[in-house]
Motif scaffolding. Structure first.
Motif, PDB file in Angstrom:
ATOM      1  N   MET A   1      -2.853 -34.070  12.863  1.00 13.57           N
ATOM      2  CA  MET A   1      -4.255 -33.401  12.466  1.00 13.57           C
ATOM      3  C   MET A   1      -5.263 -33.776  13.115  1.00 13.57           C
ATOM      4  SD  MET A   1      -2.583 -32.024   9.944  1.00 13.57           S
ATOM      5  CE  MET A   1      -4.158 -31.519   8.854  1.00 13.57           C
ATOM      6  N   LEU A   2      -6.345 -32.937  13.147  1.00 21.55           N
ATOM      7  CA  LEU A   2      -7.308 -33.016  13.922  1.00 21.55           C
ATOM      8  C   LEU A   2      -8.572 -33.090  13.195  1.00 21.55           C
ATOM      9  CD1 LEU A   2      -6.665 -29.809  16.482  1.00 21.55           C
ATOM     10  CD2 LEU A   2      -6.540 -32.851  17.041  1.00 21.55           C
ATOM     11  N   LYS A   3      -9.698 -33.927  13.445  1.00 22.63           N
ATOM     12  CA  LYS A   3     -10.979 -34.065  12.735  1.00 22.63           C
ATOM     13  C   LYS A   3     -11.654 -32.634  13.024  1.00 22.63           C
ATOM     14  CE  LYS A   3     -11.357 -38.798  12.601  1.00 22.63           C
ATOM     15  NZ  LYS A   3     -12.153 -40.155  13.297  1.00 22.63           N
ATOM     16  N   ILE A   4     -12.715 -32.307  12.412  1.00 18.90           N
ATOM     17  CA  ILE A   4     -13.449 -31.082  12.453  1.00 18.90           C
ATOM     18  C   ILE A   4     -13.934 -30.998  13.716  1.00 18.90           C
ATOM     19  CG2 ILE A   4     -15.492 -31.929  11.289  1.00 18.90           C
ATOM     20  CD1 ILE A   4     -16.009 -29.198  10.273  1.00 18.90           C
ATOM     21  N   SER A   5     -14.630 -32.193  14.373  1.00 15.45           N
ATOM     22  CA  SER A   5     -15.276 -32.097  15.683  1.00 15.45           C
ATOM     23  C   SER A   5     -14.018 -32.064  16.702  1.00 15.45           C
ATOM     24  CB  SER A   5     -15.926 -33.487  15.722  1.00 15.45           C
ATOM     25  OG  SER A   5     -14.971 -34.807  15.405  1.00 15.45           O
ATOM     26  N   GLU A   6     -12.980 -32.582  16.489  1.00 19.23           N
ATOM     27  CA  GLU A   6     -11.918 -32.466  17.480  1.00 19.23           C
ATOM     28  C   GLU A   6     -11.420 -30.860  17.454  1.00 19.23           C
ATOM     29  OE1 GLU A   6     -10.003 -36.974  17.293  1.00 19.23           O
ATOM     30  OE2 GLU A   6      -9.140 -35.345  15.790  1.00 19.23           O
ATOM     31  N   PHE A   7     -11.189 -30.544  16.316  1.00 17.92           N
ATOM     32  CA  PHE A   7     -10.876 -28.915  16.398  1.00 17.92           C
ATOM     33  C   PHE A   7     -12.017 -28.066  16.958  1.00 17.92           C
ATOM     34  CE2 PHE A   7     -10.086 -24.931  14.674  1.00 17.92           C
ATOM     35  CZ  PHE A   7      -8.751 -24.530  14.783  1.00 17.92           C
ATOM     36  N   ALA A   8     -13.225 -28.328  16.561  1.00 20.37           N
ATOM     37  CA  ALA A   8     -14.300 -27.444  17.412  1.00 20.37           C
ATOM     38  C   ALA A   8     -14.309 -27.501  18.708  1.00 20.37           C
ATOM     39  CB  ALA A   8     -15.560 -27.953  16.605  1.00 20.37           C
TER      40      ALA A   8
ATOM     41  N   TYR B   1     -17.473 -20.544   8.292  1.00 21.63           N
ATOM     42  CA  TYR B   1     -16.223 -19.749   7.811  1.00 21.63           C
ATOM     43  C   TYR B   1     -15.525 -20.441   6.805  1.00 21.63           C
ATOM     44  CZ  TYR B   1     -16.288 -17.342  12.445  1.00 21.63           C
ATOM     45  OH  TYR B   1     -16.855 -16.559  13.590  1.00 21.63           O
ATOM     46  N   ASP B   2     -15.481 -21.470   6.388  1.00 20.81           N
ATOM     47  CA  ASP B   2     -14.884 -22.236   5.225  1.00 20.81           C
ATOM     48  C   ASP B   2     -15.558 -21.627   4.130  1.00 20.81           C
ATOM     49  OD1 ASP B   2     -13.050 -23.468   3.429  1.00 20.81           O
ATOM     50  OD2 ASP B   2     -14.210 -25.534   3.860  1.00 20.81           O
ATOM     51  N   GLU B   3     -17.067 -21.640   4.124  1.00 24.69           N
ATOM     52  CA  GLU B   3     -17.650 -21.135   2.965  1.00 24.69           C
ATOM     53  C   GLU B   3     -17.597 -19.819   2.603  1.00 24.69           C
ATOM     54  OE1 GLU B   3     -22.321 -20.406   2.190  1.00 24.69           O
ATOM     55  OE2 GLU B   3     -21.857 -21.982   3.585  1.00 24.69           O
TER      56      GLU B   3
ATOM     57  N   HIS C   1     -13.342 -24.292  21.328  1.00 20.67           N
ATOM     58  CA  HIS C   1     -14.653 -23.857  21.942  1.00 20.67           C
ATOM     59  C   HIS C   1     -15.494 -23.186  20.814  1.00 20.67           C
ATOM     60  CE1 HIS C   1     -12.767 -24.670  25.551  1.00 20.67           C
ATOM     61  NE2 HIS C   1     -11.675 -23.975  25.302  1.00 20.67           N
ATOM     62  N   THR C   2     -15.920 -23.987  19.946  1.00 19.87           N
ATOM     63  CA  THR C   2     -16.807 -23.501  18.763  1.00 19.87           C
ATOM     64  C   THR C   2     -17.271 -24.628  18.244  1.00 19.87           C
ATOM     65  OG1 THR C   2     -17.094 -22.175  16.726  1.00 19.87           O
ATOM     66  CG2 THR C   2     -15.145 -23.862  16.808  1.00 19.87           C
ATOM     67  N   THR C   3     -18.225 -24.649  17.115  1.00 21.03           N
ATOM     68  CA  THR C   3     -19.164 -25.789  16.731  1.00 21.03           C
ATOM     69  C   THR C   3     -18.847 -26.097  15.303  1.00 21.03           C
ATOM     70  OG1 THR C   3     -20.868 -24.090  15.683  1.00 21.03           O
ATOM     71  CG2 THR C   3     -21.236 -24.680  17.882  1.00 21.03           C
ATOM     72  N   ARG C   4     -19.136 -27.238  14.801  1.00 18.47           N
ATOM     73  CA  ARG C   4     -18.764 -27.716  13.456  1.00 18.47           C
ATOM     74  C   ARG C   4     -19.437 -26.891  12.487  1.00 18.47           C
ATOM     75  NH1 ARG C   4     -21.193 -30.999   9.792  1.00 18.47           N
ATOM     76  NH2 ARG C   4     -19.856 -32.510   8.687  1.00 18.47           N
ATOM     77  N   ARG C   5     -20.638 -26.259  12.832  1.00 14.73           N
ATOM     78  CA  ARG C   5     -21.568 -25.623  12.041  1.00 14.73           C
ATOM     79  C   ARG C   5     -20.707 -24.228  11.675  1.00 14.73           C
ATOM     80  NH1 ARG C   5     -27.921 -23.538  12.969  1.00 14.73           N
ATOM     81  NH2 ARG C   5     -27.939 -22.525  11.036  1.00 14.73           N
TER      82      ARG C   5
END
Length: 269
Positions: free
Chosen positions: A1-8, A21-23, A12-16
Protein backbone atom coordinates in the motif's frame (compact mmCIF):
# COMPACT_ATOMS: atom_id res chain seq x y z
CA UNK A 1 0.00 0.00 0.00
CA UNK A 2 1.15 3.52 -0.73
CA UNK A 3 0.74 6.63 1.41
CA UNK A 4 -0.90 9.60 -0.33
CA UNK A 5 2.45 11.38 -0.77
CA UNK A 6 4.00 8.23 -2.25
CA UNK A 7 1.12 7.69 -4.65
CA UNK A 8 1.18 11.37 -5.69
CA UNK A 9 4.86 11.07 -6.56
CA UNK A 10 4.28 7.85 -8.49
CA UNK A 11 1.35 9.37 -10.43
CA UNK A 12 3.16 12.67 -11.12
CA UNK A 13 0.41 14.62 -9.39
CA UNK A 14 -0.10 16.42 -6.10
CA UNK A 15 -1.58 15.52 -2.73
CA UNK A 16 -4.03 18.37 -3.20
CA UNK A 17 -5.28 16.91 -6.50
CA UNK A 18 -5.84 13.49 -4.94
CA UNK A 19 -7.80 15.04 -2.05
CA UNK A 20 -9.88 17.05 -4.52
CA UNK A 21 -10.68 13.99 -6.68
CA UNK A 22 -11.72 12.09 -3.57
CA UNK A 23 -13.96 14.96 -2.48
CA UNK A 24 -15.66 14.93 -5.89
CA UNK A 25 -16.08 11.15 -5.86
CA UNK A 26 -13.84 10.65 -8.90
CA UNK A 27 -10.89 8.79 -7.40
CA UNK A 28 -10.64 7.61 -3.79
CA UNK A 29 -7.96 5.81 -1.77
CA UNK A 30 -8.28 2.11 -1.20
CA UNK A 31 -8.20 2.60 2.58
CA UNK A 32 -8.87 5.54 4.89
CA UNK A 33 -7.93 4.70 8.44
CA UNK A 34 -9.64 6.07 11.54
CA UNK A 35 -6.80 8.49 12.07
CA UNK A 36 -7.39 9.91 8.52
CA UNK A 37 -4.36 8.33 6.92
CA UNK A 38 -4.99 7.45 3.27
CA UNK A 39 -3.51 4.47 1.48
CA UNK A 40 -3.65 3.63 -2.21
CA UNK A 41 -3.27 0.28 -3.92
CA UNK A 42 -0.42 0.30 -6.46
CA UNK A 43 -2.81 -0.95 -9.15
CA UNK A 44 -4.87 2.24 -8.78
CA UNK A 45 -2.19 4.01 -10.80
CA UNK A 46 -3.77 2.63 -13.99
CA UNK A 47 -7.20 4.09 -13.24
CA UNK A 48 -5.61 7.40 -12.28
CA UNK A 49 -3.79 7.51 -15.64
CA UNK A 50 -7.15 7.11 -17.40
CA UNK A 51 -8.62 10.00 -15.38
CA UNK A 52 -5.56 12.13 -15.98
CA UNK A 53 -5.70 11.43 -19.72
CA UNK A 54 -9.38 12.35 -19.90
CA UNK A 55 -8.65 15.61 -18.07
CA UNK A 56 -5.93 16.43 -20.59
CA UNK A 57 -8.49 15.90 -23.35
CA UNK A 58 -10.57 18.63 -21.74
CA UNK A 59 -13.36 16.55 -20.21
CA UNK A 60 -15.04 17.93 -17.12
CA UNK A 61 -15.06 16.00 -13.84
CA UNK A 62 -18.76 15.32 -14.32
CA UNK A 63 -18.13 13.84 -17.78
CA UNK A 64 -15.28 11.72 -16.43
CA UNK A 65 -17.46 10.40 -13.63
CA UNK A 66 -20.15 9.41 -16.12
CA UNK A 67 -17.57 7.66 -18.29
CA UNK A 68 -16.08 5.74 -15.37
CA UNK A 69 -19.54 4.45 -14.50
CA UNK A 70 -20.47 3.59 -18.11
CA UNK A 71 -20.33 0.31 -19.97
CA UNK A 72 -17.49 -0.33 -22.45
CA UNK A 73 -19.90 0.29 -25.35
CA UNK A 74 -21.10 3.61 -23.89
CA UNK A 75 -17.49 4.62 -23.21
CA UNK A 76 -16.44 3.94 -26.83
CA UNK A 77 -19.48 5.76 -28.24
CA UNK A 78 -18.85 8.83 -26.13
CA UNK A 79 -15.15 8.92 -27.03
CA UNK A 80 -16.01 8.82 -30.76
CA UNK A 81 -18.35 11.78 -30.28
CA UNK A 82 -15.70 13.61 -28.31
CA UNK A 83 -13.10 12.86 -30.99
CA UNK A 84 -15.35 14.58 -33.55
CA UNK A 85 -15.58 17.62 -31.26
CA UNK A 86 -11.78 17.71 -31.01
CA UNK A 87 -11.44 17.50 -34.80
CA UNK A 88 -13.90 20.38 -35.21
CA UNK A 89 -11.95 22.41 -32.65
CA UNK A 90 -8.69 21.68 -34.49
CA UNK A 91 -10.26 23.01 -37.72
CA UNK A 92 -11.45 26.12 -35.89
CA UNK A 93 -8.03 26.74 -34.37
CA UNK A 94 -6.33 26.25 -37.75
CA UNK A 95 -8.66 28.84 -39.28
CA UNK A 96 -7.98 31.17 -36.36
CA UNK A 97 -4.24 30.73 -36.85
CA UNK A 98 -4.59 31.52 -40.57
CA UNK A 99 -6.65 34.61 -39.72
CA UNK A 100 -4.04 35.87 -37.25
CA UNK A 101 -1.31 35.24 -39.85
CA UNK A 102 -3.27 37.23 -42.43
CA UNK A 103 -3.86 40.07 -39.98
CA UNK A 104 -0.19 40.25 -39.09
CA UNK A 105 1.06 40.16 -42.70
CA UNK A 106 -1.61 42.16 -44.53
CA UNK A 107 -0.89 45.85 -44.77
CA UNK A 108 -3.46 48.59 -44.97
CA UNK A 109 -4.81 49.17 -48.49
CA UNK A 110 -3.53 52.73 -48.31
CA UNK A 111 -1.49 52.85 -51.51
CA UNK A 112 1.15 55.39 -52.54
CA UNK A 113 -1.57 57.54 -54.11
CA UNK A 114 -1.32 61.17 -53.10
CA UNK A 115 -4.36 62.62 -51.41
CA UNK A 116 -6.35 64.94 -53.68
CA UNK A 117 -4.14 64.20 -56.72
CA UNK A 118 -5.36 62.14 -59.69
CA UNK A 119 -3.03 59.34 -60.78
CA UNK A 120 -3.17 56.86 -63.66
CA UNK A 121 -2.48 53.32 -62.45
CA UNK A 122 -2.59 49.75 -63.73
CA UNK A 123 -4.61 47.16 -61.78
CA UNK A 124 -4.65 43.39 -62.07
CA UNK A 125 -7.94 41.54 -62.28
CA UNK A 126 -9.67 41.12 -58.91
CA UNK A 127 -12.77 39.24 -57.82
CA UNK A 128 -15.18 40.52 -55.19
CA UNK A 129 -18.18 39.28 -53.26
CA UNK A 130 -20.99 41.84 -53.46
CA UNK A 131 -24.47 42.74 -52.28
CA UNK A 132 -27.48 43.44 -54.48
CA UNK A 133 -27.81 46.92 -55.97
CA UNK A 134 -29.13 49.54 -53.54
CA UNK A 135 -29.96 53.20 -53.97
CA UNK A 136 -30.30 56.30 -51.77
CA UNK A 137 -30.08 54.56 -48.37
CA UNK A 138 -30.09 56.10 -44.91
CA UNK A 139 -27.15 55.35 -42.56
CA UNK A 140 -29.38 52.89 -40.66
CA UNK A 141 -30.27 51.06 -43.87
CA UNK A 142 -26.61 51.00 -44.96
CA UNK A 143 -25.65 49.49 -41.59
CA UNK A 144 -28.30 46.77 -41.97
CA UNK A 145 -27.20 45.96 -45.55
CA UNK A 146 -23.55 45.79 -44.44
CA UNK A 147 -24.37 43.57 -41.44
CA UNK A 148 -26.40 41.17 -43.60
CA UNK A 149 -23.55 41.06 -46.13
CA UNK A 150 -21.01 40.17 -43.43
CA UNK A 151 -23.40 37.58 -41.95
CA UNK A 152 -23.65 35.92 -45.37
CA UNK A 153 -19.86 35.87 -45.72
CA UNK A 154 -19.43 34.46 -42.21
CA UNK A 155 -17.51 35.66 -39.18
CA UNK A 156 -14.16 34.25 -40.33
CA UNK A 157 -14.19 35.92 -43.77
CA UNK A 158 -15.54 39.08 -42.17
CA UNK A 159 -12.38 39.30 -40.04
CA UNK A 160 -9.95 38.75 -42.92
CA UNK A 161 -8.46 42.12 -43.92
CA UNK A 162 -9.15 41.86 -47.66
CA UNK A 163 -9.99 44.90 -49.73
CA UNK A 164 -13.52 46.24 -49.32
CA UNK A 165 -15.64 49.19 -50.39
CA UNK A 166 -18.35 49.96 -52.92
CA UNK A 167 -19.05 49.83 -56.63
CA UNK A 168 -21.46 52.50 -57.86
CA UNK A 169 -23.22 52.66 -61.22
CA UNK A 170 -22.20 56.19 -62.13
CA UNK A 171 -20.65 57.73 -65.24
CA UNK A 172 -18.10 60.50 -64.74
CA UNK A 173 -20.22 62.82 -66.90
CA UNK A 174 -23.02 62.51 -64.32
CA UNK A 175 -20.89 62.45 -61.17
CA UNK A 176 -23.13 65.07 -59.50
CA UNK A 177 -25.78 62.32 -59.17
CA UNK A 178 -23.47 60.32 -56.90
CA UNK A 179 -25.68 60.57 -53.80
CA UNK A 180 -28.69 58.98 -55.56
CA UNK A 181 -26.84 56.35 -57.64
CA UNK A 182 -27.15 52.58 -57.27
CA UNK A 183 -24.33 50.94 -55.32
CA UNK A 184 -23.15 47.59 -53.97
CA UNK A 185 -20.96 46.69 -51.03
CA UNK A 186 -17.93 44.70 -52.18
CA UNK A 187 -15.25 42.63 -50.44
CA UNK A 188 -12.31 40.98 -52.16
CA UNK A 189 -12.65 37.21 -52.30
CA UNK A 190 -10.30 34.96 -50.33
CA UNK A 191 -9.72 31.17 -50.62
CA UNK A 192 -12.46 30.30 -48.11
CA UNK A 193 -16.13 29.54 -48.71
CA UNK A 194 -18.69 32.07 -47.40
CA UNK A 195 -21.34 31.01 -44.91
CA UNK A 196 -24.14 31.56 -47.47
CA UNK A 197 -24.25 31.89 -51.25
CA UNK A 198 -22.95 35.37 -52.18
CA UNK A 199 -22.85 37.01 -55.63
CA UNK A 200 -19.43 37.65 -57.18
CA UNK A 201 -18.31 40.41 -59.54
CA UNK A 202 -14.99 41.11 -61.19
CA UNK A 203 -12.79 44.17 -61.46
CA UNK A 204 -11.14 43.81 -64.89
CA UNK A 205 -7.43 44.23 -65.36
CA UNK A 206 -6.47 47.46 -67.05
CA UNK A 207 -5.64 51.13 -66.66
CA UNK A 208 -7.52 53.21 -64.12
CA UNK A 209 -7.57 56.82 -63.04
CA UNK A 210 -7.62 57.07 -59.26
CA UNK A 211 -7.55 59.56 -56.42
CA UNK A 212 -7.39 59.16 -52.65
CA UNK A 213 -9.90 61.30 -50.77
CA UNK A 214 -11.16 61.88 -47.26
CA UNK A 215 -14.39 59.92 -46.75
CA UNK A 216 -17.01 62.65 -46.57
CA UNK A 217 -19.59 63.91 -49.03
CA UNK A 218 -17.41 66.94 -49.83
CA UNK A 219 -14.23 64.84 -50.12
CA UNK A 220 -15.87 62.37 -52.50
CA UNK A 221 -17.56 65.04 -54.62
CA UNK A 222 -14.30 67.02 -54.90
CA UNK A 223 -12.48 63.82 -55.88
CA UNK A 224 -15.07 63.00 -58.56
CA UNK A 225 -14.78 66.49 -59.97
CA UNK A 226 -10.98 66.13 -60.19
CA UNK A 227 -11.35 62.76 -61.91
CA UNK A 228 -13.76 64.34 -64.40
CA UNK A 229 -11.40 67.22 -65.16
CA UNK A 230 -8.44 64.85 -65.49
CA UNK A 231 -10.29 62.61 -67.97
CA UNK A 232 -11.27 65.66 -70.07
CA UNK A 233 -7.78 67.13 -69.98
CA UNK A 234 -6.21 63.86 -71.09
CA UNK A 235 -9.08 62.93 -73.44
CA UNK A 236 -9.82 59.70 -71.61
CA UNK A 237 -13.08 57.76 -71.82
CA UNK A 238 -14.03 55.73 -68.76
CA UNK A 239 -16.45 52.92 -67.97
CA UNK A 240 -19.61 53.81 -66.06
CA UNK A 241 -18.66 52.22 -62.74
CA UNK A 242 -17.09 54.05 -59.83
CA UNK A 243 -15.05 51.84 -57.52
CA UNK A 244 -14.63 53.18 -54.00
CA UNK A 245 -12.04 51.14 -52.13
CA UNK A 246 -11.37 51.61 -48.46
CA UNK A 247 -7.81 52.81 -47.92
CA UNK A 248 -7.62 51.42 -44.37
CA UNK A 249 -8.83 48.16 -42.83
CA UNK A 250 -10.64 49.88 -39.95
CA UNK A 251 -14.14 50.99 -40.93
CA UNK A 252 -15.54 54.10 -39.29
CA UNK A 253 -18.92 55.01 -40.80
CA UNK A 254 -21.31 53.70 -43.47
CA UNK A 255 -19.01 50.75 -44.24
CA UNK A 256 -16.15 53.15 -45.04
CA UNK A 257 -12.66 53.80 -43.72
CA UNK A 258 -11.18 57.22 -42.96
CA UNK A 259 -9.97 57.59 -46.56
CA UNK A 260 -11.10 56.01 -49.81
CA UNK A 261 -9.64 55.48 -53.25
CA UNK A 262 -11.97 56.49 -56.08
CA UNK A 263 -11.28 54.65 -59.33
CA UNK A 264 -12.58 54.57 -62.89
CA UNK A 265 -11.40 52.10 -65.52
CA UNK A 266 -10.14 53.72 -68.73
CA UNK A 267 -11.72 52.58 -71.99
CA UNK A 268 -8.99 51.44 -74.34
CA UNK A 269 -9.22 52.82 -77.87
Amino acid sequence: MLKISEFAKLAHTTRRTLLFYDEKGIFSPSIIEDNGYRYYDADQIYQFEIISGLRQLGLSLQEIQQLLNSSPHEYDSYMKIYQTKIQDEIKRLKLLNELLTLKSTTAEHDTDLSTEEVTEIYCDKQEYWCTDLKVDCTPDEIARIYTQFMDNLGEFIHQIPSQSGFITHLSLSHYTKYMTSEFRFIKETVPFEPHNVVTKIEKPAGRYIAIKVHTSEKGIMDGLEKLTNFSKEHQLLTHNYLRQLNAQNTLISNGSSRDQILMYQIKEK
